[in-house]
Write an enzyme that holds these catalytic residues in place. Structure first.
Site, short mmCIF file in Angstrom:
data_model
loop_
_atom_site.label_atom_id
_atom_site.label_comp_id
_atom_site.label_asym_id
_atom_site.label_seq_id
_atom_site.Cartn_x
_atom_site.Cartn_y
_atom_site.Cartn_z
N HIS A 122 -21.67 -33.94 54.86
CA HIS A 122 -20.46 -33.31 54.34
C HIS A 122 -20.60 -33.10 52.83
O HIS A 122 -21.07 -34.01 52.13
CB HIS A 122 -19.23 -34.18 54.63
CG HIS A 122 -18.94 -34.35 56.10
ND1 HIS A 122 -17.82 -33.83 56.71
CD2 HIS A 122 -19.63 -35.00 57.08
CE1 HIS A 122 -17.83 -34.14 58.00
NE2 HIS A 122 -18.92 -34.85 58.25
N ASP A 143 -10.27 -24.58 57.40
CA ASP A 143 -10.60 -25.31 58.62
C ASP A 143 -9.49 -25.03 59.64
O ASP A 143 -8.35 -25.45 59.46
CB ASP A 143 -10.70 -26.81 58.32
CG ASP A 143 -11.01 -27.64 59.57
OD1 ASP A 143 -11.23 -27.05 60.64
OD2 ASP A 143 -11.02 -28.88 59.45
N ASP A 145 -8.03 -25.90 62.91
CA ASP A 145 -8.11 -27.08 63.79
C ASP A 145 -7.05 -26.98 64.87
O ASP A 145 -5.84 -27.07 64.59
CB ASP A 145 -7.92 -28.33 62.94
CG ASP A 145 -8.14 -29.61 63.73
OD1 ASP A 145 -8.57 -29.52 64.90
OD2 ASP A 145 -7.88 -30.69 63.19
N SER A 178 -17.25 -25.10 64.46
CA SER A 178 -17.43 -26.33 63.70
C SER A 178 -18.25 -27.40 64.40
O SER A 178 -18.63 -28.39 63.78
CB SER A 178 -16.05 -26.92 63.36
OG SER A 178 -15.41 -27.36 64.56
N GLY A 179 -18.54 -27.23 65.70
CA GLY A 179 -19.22 -28.28 66.45
C GLY A 179 -18.26 -29.35 66.92
O GLY A 179 -18.64 -30.26 67.67
N SER A 180 -17.00 -29.24 66.52
CA SER A 180 -15.97 -30.17 66.98
C SER A 180 -15.03 -29.41 67.91
O SER A 180 -15.38 -29.12 69.04
CB SER A 180 -15.23 -30.77 65.78
OG SER A 180 -14.23 -31.66 66.19
N LYS A 181 -13.85 -29.00 67.42
CA LYS A 181 -12.92 -28.28 68.27
C LYS A 181 -12.62 -26.88 67.77
O LYS A 181 -12.27 -26.00 68.56
CB LYS A 181 -11.59 -29.07 68.36
CG LYS A 181 -11.71 -30.43 69.01
CD LYS A 181 -10.34 -31.10 69.10
CE LYS A 181 -9.78 -31.38 67.69
NZ LYS A 181 -8.45 -32.03 67.76
N HIS A 340 -46.01 -8.84 27.90
CA HIS A 340 -44.90 -8.15 27.26
C HIS A 340 -45.19 -7.97 25.77
O HIS A 340 -45.16 -8.93 24.99
CB HIS A 340 -43.61 -8.97 27.47
CG HIS A 340 -42.36 -8.23 27.11
ND1 HIS A 340 -41.11 -8.72 27.40
CD2 HIS A 340 -42.15 -7.05 26.49
CE1 HIS A 340 -40.19 -7.87 26.97
NE2 HIS A 340 -40.81 -6.86 26.40
N LYS A 517 -40.19 23.47 45.32
CA LYS A 517 -39.65 22.10 45.24
C LYS A 517 -39.49 21.57 46.67
O LYS A 517 -38.77 22.14 47.48
CB LYS A 517 -38.29 22.08 44.53
CG LYS A 517 -37.79 20.67 44.27
CD LYS A 517 -36.50 20.67 43.48
CE LYS A 517 -36.12 19.25 43.09
NZ LYS A 517 -36.11 18.31 44.21
#
Length: 814
Positions: A122, A143, A145, A178-181, A340, A517
């Site tokens: 985190h 977030d 949730d 998020s890998g959570s909910k 340079h 051209k």
């Protein structure tokens, strides 16, 4: 994967890995070895998102357990006594104590944390500066949730609502399951506002969503109010809060991962949280949506470079379009050393890092043995396209003088401790081996060539000796660069000036000859050792894009550098820039071969710059033309030296018009070839009104284009600013718009790069970094000097934004 207790080497760092067969996720049998292997593989994506930020770790020493019996978790902020000395750290002072945090700045640190059974990482939304101070946040996070009775579908609905608001204020968020909910939304910031300000902004956004959608959204943490709704958690923008790093594992019963997603994915009914095997597969097969966050970072880092230079006043590049067009996804970073000749001769040493060229001026040249230490003064970061720049910076401009490429190549990164130490392994044409840059004071560093691996002195020992030498540097020998022959990459196409027939009639008409051209892409062809190298006018390597033009080598004896135009002919035998667009930008062999079957190309040669190593640029045009006709012994549909249009201007214009060509090129017979410069010795006389423009933004369309680009907002450099010249919304094919949207999304920015955009055009505009050049055709100018009835002709990847100049005041031939 190493055996239990085996020492391994991770990018030059020695680590001992233990208990690799310990099961960390019983539900799937995922072991500690699997976790370490995953973090090693995902490092290239995770580390840039965590680097420079205080990392808080969640550790499950005995694994996560099960849903019924979760394993014990340790929430760790401070570092332990066994931390390796090479792990970069920073201190955060609290009221009654200080915490020492690791910075996950490299893969070795990430693997070390995984070895300690760290599953979750985190970090805050801000980074530390080089000396430990805090920067303002560079990203916003929401977030989403879901409460009880709600889930991912409700989060997706709220995500879309939040996106609409964020885009209204110039922020285009990236979703992360998020890998959570729930779902996290990330948006890049320009570090112009504090954490307190961004937290307040996020809070107001959450309240606005709640007020408009009370049945779906809640902005308060109390669980009693969250049933069936989605909490928009704005608090993670507080400077003391952290959010899980995208691509981090989760300490849940199954090995889920916080995975960046596309908005298209969010619209799928099959959307679900992803697990470790699926994340691994995406790393190998899909681009990373989070790469978009780097765009704002690059803009900030190039601010000083652009402030010191005038677009249009210097031929130096201002972006990275050419570099990105020619690099592959897995290419190693590049380096360049440029000689340079400014007020004082020096060598510019530049390393690609996080989207820019980090740069040092080395007065005495790059050291060629380990007994030398050279002063290196850090200068402003440069855009990636600068790696291909060679030419003359005009007098009166910043850094005025000649720039030549002394060496270039790729490198492997061993260490990058921001503001402290850099170690790289260079693989160039002249430079090969390991080099260290050690910071000593203010903007001063020491550049040191390190002994090879296996020599008695270790890398860390050498770094220490270089640091010690800062106060007592040895006597320096002049670098070998000073006597080196300049590379012939300084050759660049001569540029024409827009003109009208009166410009010829008012001069000596007998001094001029005429060519048709051709409507294509300008290229220099370097023939040597039976091979042809093709370069665009801004240095873009076109060799792989047009492999059939290798035929030119068979028609030219010896070596040469030729100037010409790559064209794609239509069914009537006329060059068609629209057809050529289907070939531009392709480098992968499979893509090139597929495009070749649809669109054939030719090269029309009209000048010669060098024959068998001898320059011809100081010869007159008439002499060079005769030499070109004698040199090119082949003539086919693919390789041509088109005949001249004679010495009669009116006849040349009439032939050009009758053939449906773009116009005529008028060239003085006594003119020299001015490499890389615009000259009135070449005049372009066009039938149509066309203008090269820089894309500064886009507006969404209506009807069938509602989810696509409706029009592009265009600008032209004008005295250091980018003046708005109008919109173009016609002339596109559908696939043009699809490709364009993908490229523009990667260049998104918050503020307008264009001056004087009317409120009606800016109201729903999406702004982009002004690096893409295009060409449009138009009927005339409005009273506000904007393009009237503009029609799209195509992108010009062969040109940089700084090369665009205003031709709207130059009348067409008709």
């Amino acid at each position: 994967m190493a055996e239990k207790g085996t020492q391994v080497d991770v990018d030059g760092r020695r680590l001992t890995l233990t208990n690799l067969d310990k099961v960390m996720y019983p539900a799937t049998g995922t072991t500690k070895g699997d976790v370490i292997d995953y973090y090693a593989a995902v490092a290239s994506r995770l580390v840039p998102l965590a680097a420079g930020r205080a990392a808080t770790r969640k550790r499950w020493v005995h694994g996560v357990g099960t849903a019924q019996d979760p394993g014990a978790m340790f929430f760790q902020k401070d570092l332990g006594a066994g931390t390796p000395s090479w792990v970069r750290t920073r201190v955060i002072a609290h009221a009654d104590h200080d915490n020492v945090y690791p910075l996950v700045d490299d893969r070795a640190t990430l693997v070390w944390l995984a070895q300690l059974a760290t599953l979750e990482l985190h970090v805050p939304q801000w980074r530390f500066g080089p000396r430990g101070g805090r920067h303002d946040p560079d990203r916003l996070v929401l977030d989403l949730d879901p409460g009880e009775g709600a889930g991912l579908p409700e989060c997706v609905e709220v995500a879309k609502l939040a996106r609409a608001i964020l885009r209204d204020v110039g922020l285009d968020p990236i979703p992360v399951t998020s890998g959570s909910k729930g779902i996290h939304l990330y948006a890049g910031l320009d570090e112009s506002r504090s954490s307190e300000q961004m937290s307040a902004f996020a809070h107001e956004l959450a309240r606005a969503l709640e007020a408009d959608h009370p049945e779906l959204v809640v902005s308060e943490m109390r669980k009693a109010k969250r049933t069936g709704k989605v909490l928009v958690d704005w608090s993670q923008n507080n400077g003391s809060k952290t959010t899980i790093v995208p691509w981090s594992l989760r300490g849940r019963p199954r090995p889920t991962v916080a995975v960046p997603r596309t908005w298209r994915e969010l619209g799928m009914a099959s959307l679900a949280q992803l697990e470790l095997p699926q994340a691994r597969e995406r790393i190998a097969r899909r681009a990373d949506p989070m790469a978009q966050l780097e765009a704002g970072h690059v803009e900030r880092r190039l601010g000083e470079y652009r402030a010191k230079r005038r677009a249009g006043g210097t031929p130096e590049p201002f972006g990275d379009e050419a570099h990105r067009a020619r690099r592959g996804e897995d290419d190693a970073p590049i380096f360049v050393v440029q000689e340079h000749h400014a007020t004082r001769l020096h060598w510019d040493f530049r390393l690609e890092h996080r989207g820019v060229l980090v740069s040092w001026a080395v007065p005495k040249g790059v050291p060629d043995d380990s007994g030398q230490n050279r002063l290196a003064v850090q200068t402003e970061d440069h855009p990636l396209d600068y790696a291909g720049f060679a030419g003359e910076i005009p007098k009166g401009e910043y850094g005025a003088g000649s720039v030549q490429i002394w060496d270039h190549g790729r490198y492997e990164l061993e260490k990058w401790r921001e503001g402290e130490e850099v170690i790289v392994d260079l693989r160039g044409e002249r430079l090969s081996g390991r080099y260290a840059l050690i910071h000593t004071d203010a903007d001063q560093w020491l550049l040191h060539r390190m002994k090879e691996q296996g020599d008695a002195e270790s890398a860390s020992g050498q770094a220490a000796s270089v640091t010690t030498a800062a106060s007592h540097p040895p006597a320096r020998r002049p670098g070998r660069a000073s006597s080196a022959t300049p590379r012939d990459t300084t050759l660049a196409p001569m540029l024409a000036t827009a003109g009208a027939p009166a410009d010829i009639r008012d001069r000596d008409p007998a001094k001029w000859r005429y060519e048709m051209k051709w409507d294509g892409v300008r290229a220099l062809a370097r023939i040597a050792d039976d091979r042809v190298e093709l370069r665009s006018r801004n240095g873009l390597d076109l060799t792989a894009t047009f492999p059939e033009l290798q035929e030119l080598a068979a028609g030219v004896p010896g070596s040469a550098v030729l100037d010409g135009e790559i064209v794609a002919l239509d069914s009537a035998g006329r060059p068609s820039f629209a057809r050529l667009q289907q070939r531009l930008g392709l480098t992968k062999e499979r893509d090139v071969e597929k495009a070749r079957r649809r669109v054939a190309v030719s090269v029309f040669l009209f000048d010669v710059l060098e024959i068998d190593g001898k320059a011809t640029v100081e010869r007159t045009w008439q002499e060079r033309r005769a030499a070109l006709e004698a040199l090119v012994t082949t003539s086919s549909e693919r390789i041509q030296v088109p005949p001249l249009a004679g010495d009669d201007l009116e006849h040349a214009l009439e032939v050009s018009r009758r053939l449906g060509l773009e116009g005529v090129m008028a060239k003085r017979i006594d003119g020299r070839y001015r490499s890389g410069r615009r000259s009135a010795d070449w005049l372009k006389l066009k039938h149509l009104r066309t203008q090269e423009v820089v894309i500064g933004g886009w507006r969404p369309g209506n009807g069938r284009r509602a989810d696509s680009i409706g029009s592009l907002l265009l600008g032209v450099p004008d005295g250091g600013r980018l003046r708005y010249v109008g919109r173009v919304g016609t002339g596109f094919r559908e696939r043009d718009l699809e490709r364009m949207r993908h490229r523009l999304d990667a260049l998104a920015r918050v503020t307008s790069p264009l001056d004087d955009v009317p409120e009606a055009d800016a109201a729903d505009a999406h702004w982009v970094t002004p690096s893409l050049v295009a060409e449009v055709e138009y009927a005339g100018l409005t009273g506000e000097a904007r393009l009237r009835q503009a029609s799209w002709r195509g992108l010009r990847p062969d040109k940089g934004a700084a090369e665009v100049h205003d031709e709207t005041g130059d009348p067409a031939v008709d």
